[in-house]
Design an enzyme around this catalytic site. Structure first.
Site, PDB file in Angstrom:
ATOM      1  N   LYS A 227      63.819 -63.818  52.883  1.00 38.71           N
ATOM      2  CA  LYS A 227      65.014 -64.241  52.807  1.00 38.71           C
ATOM      3  C   LYS A 227      65.950 -64.393  54.127  1.00 38.71           C
ATOM      4  O   LYS A 227      65.899 -63.788  54.905  1.00 38.71           O
ATOM      5  CB  LYS A 227      65.890 -63.844  51.650  1.00 38.71           C
ATOM      6  N   ARG A 261      59.538 -57.704  44.713  1.00 35.37           N
ATOM      7  CA  ARG A 261      59.168 -58.830  44.495  1.00 35.37           C
ATOM      8  C   ARG A 261      58.935 -59.468  45.935  1.00 35.37           C
ATOM      9  O   ARG A 261      59.879 -59.863  46.745  1.00 35.37           O
ATOM     10  CB  ARG A 261      60.310 -59.982  43.908  1.00 35.37           C
TER      11      ARG A 261
HETATM   12  C1  PT1 Z   1      64.928 -62.821  43.192  1.00 32.52           C
HETATM   13  C2  PT1 Z   1      64.172 -64.091  43.316  1.00 32.52           C
HETATM   14  C3  PT1 Z   1      63.610 -64.632  42.222  1.00 32.52           C
HETATM   15  N1  PT1 Z   1      64.204 -64.993  44.208  1.00 32.52           N
HETATM   16  C4  PT1 Z   1      64.316 -62.561  40.838  1.00 32.52           C
HETATM   17  N2  PT1 Z   1      63.483 -63.689  40.846  1.00 32.52           N
HETATM   18  C5  PT1 Z   1      63.671 -65.938  44.501  1.00 32.52           C
HETATM   19  N3  PT1 Z   1      63.968 -62.032  39.916  1.00 32.52           N
HETATM   20  C6  PT1 Z   1      63.021 -66.646  43.004  1.00 32.52           C
HETATM   21  C7  PT1 Z   1      67.167 -67.149  51.001  1.00 32.52           C
HETATM   22  O1  PT1 Z   1      68.357 -66.783  51.221  1.00 32.52           O
HETATM   23  O2  PT1 Z   1      65.557 -62.175  44.117  1.00 32.52           O
HETATM   24  N4  PT1 Z   1      64.792 -62.109  42.036  1.00 32.52           N
HETATM   25  N5  PT1 Z   1      63.087 -65.756  41.834  1.00 32.52           N
HETATM   26  C8  PT1 Z   1      63.666 -67.019  45.497  1.00 32.52           C
HETATM   27  N6  PT1 Z   1      65.213 -67.374  45.770  1.00 32.52           N
HETATM   28  C9  PT1 Z   1      65.680 -67.450  47.204  1.00 32.52           C
HETATM   29  C10 PT1 Z   1      67.097 -67.121  47.396  1.00 32.52           C
HETATM   30  C11 PT1 Z   1      64.835 -67.491  48.336  1.00 32.52           C
HETATM   31  C12 PT1 Z   1      67.577 -67.113  48.531  1.00 32.52           C
HETATM   32  C13 PT1 Z   1      65.346 -67.476  49.511  1.00 32.52           C
HETATM   33  C14 PT1 Z   1      66.755 -67.154  49.690  1.00 32.52           C
HETATM   34  O3  PT1 Z   1      66.595 -67.424  52.164  1.00 32.52           O
END
Ligand code: PT1
Length: 282
Positions: A227, A261
């Site tokens: 992230k 995850r």
């Molecule tokens: C998470 C999650 C998810 N993240 C759960 N499910 C994502 N339970 C998808 C960035 O800042 O943390 N928990 N499902 C993906 N979402 C992101 C959010 C991907 C922020 C990248 C960023 O780069």
């Protein structure tokens, strides 16, 4: 060491033993992964990727048909069903693993459960129409995650007086809403939602206070793999965030996370196994 009140989660026909931490492998079935070839090739490629993650030690595979990263726009229900359900079905049939479905849609929850999903991961915490009832009816565990607003706009101006308190209050309110709807607390996993409506400062503070979230008594899921919070600290693009991701996976587990995850399953499983070896000597 903080342990959740429940020692195991019944995930359909399988059980997740919470006496040790688990790796959840990320499987995106968003359009890019279908860029060439038809649905069948998409399913085959997804199944091979899932198989590699299971061989590397993933206990769960999180199948998602909607990107929820910052700025991403939502997907229609029929498109999401077409992307997700055949992949969930194939993995549940072919592999020895718990299939998690990353969705906010009631219909996708119901269909995924029907074809063998064992876990529901909803970044919108069952707030969409019909989702609470659908999740309840499946009998499966559900991950509730903190987010404010929608992925399209959530990063515009996130503000909190106390981010940790805000996340705790939000998650406990969702647990209460579930209880009122007849979805028991024993089936609920919580997640602070790193990168969802949070600045770098919010993400780091929340991470430092992860024990406070573990102490809510629910199993704790953490998703930080690759992230932007890692990119911002280390000044690295997505491809260069592995070591940062592994550091945070290890720290999350040390602070009480039960499920991490991740994209890089084999590497993270080594981290988890080393921590388990040290803990076994306590
Ligand atoms: C998470 C999650 C998810 N993240 C759960 N499910 C994502 N339970 C998808 C960035 O800042 O943390 N928990 N499902 C993906 N979402 C992101 C959010 C991907 C922020 C990248 C960023 O780069």
């Amino acid at each position: 060491m903080i342990l959740p009140k429940v020692s195991r989660l019944r995930c359909g026909s399988r059980v997740l033993d919470l006496s040790h931490p688990h790796v959840m492998g990320i499987l995106n079935v968003t359009p890019d992964s279908f860029s060439d070839g038809g649905r069948y090739q998409g399913v085959e490629a997804a199944l091979r990727h899932a198989e590699a993650m299971v061989r590397a030690g993933a206990s769960l595979i999180d199948v998602g048909g909607e990107s929820t990263r910052p700025g991403a726009s939502p997907v229609g229900t029929s498109e999401e069903l077409e992307r997700v359900v055949p992949v969930v079905e194939a993995i549940a049939r072919e592999l020895d693993v718990i299939v998690s479905v990353d969705t906010s849609s009631a219909e996708v929850m119901r269909e995924a459960a029907r074809v063998g999903a064992g876990f529901i991961n909803d970044v919108r915490s069952l707030s969409r129409s019909g989702a609470m009832q659908a999740a309840k009816d499946t009998g499966l565990p559900v991950c509730m995650m903190h987010m404010v607003g929608e992925p399209t706009t959530m990063q515009l101006n996130p503000r909190y007086e106390d981010v940790t308190q805000a996340v705790k209050t939000f998650l406990m309110e969702r647990v209460e809403a579930c209880a009122r709807a007849g979805l028991p607390a024993e089936r609920i996993v919580v997640d602070p939602g790193f990168g969802f409506a949070k600045t770098l400062g919010h993400n780091l503070t929340l991470f430092n206070r992860l024990e406070d979230l573990a102490s809510l008594g629910h199993p704790l899921l953490v998703g930080v793999s690759r992230k932007s919070m890692i990119g911002q600290v280390l000044d690295r693009t997505v491809g260069g965030r592995l070591y940062g991701s592994l550091a945070l996976a290890g720290l999350a587990i040390a602070k009480g996370a039960n499920i991490v995850r991740v994209h890089d399953v084999a590497e993270t499983v080594d981290v988890v196994r080393m921590i388990a070896a040290v803990r076994a000597a306590e």
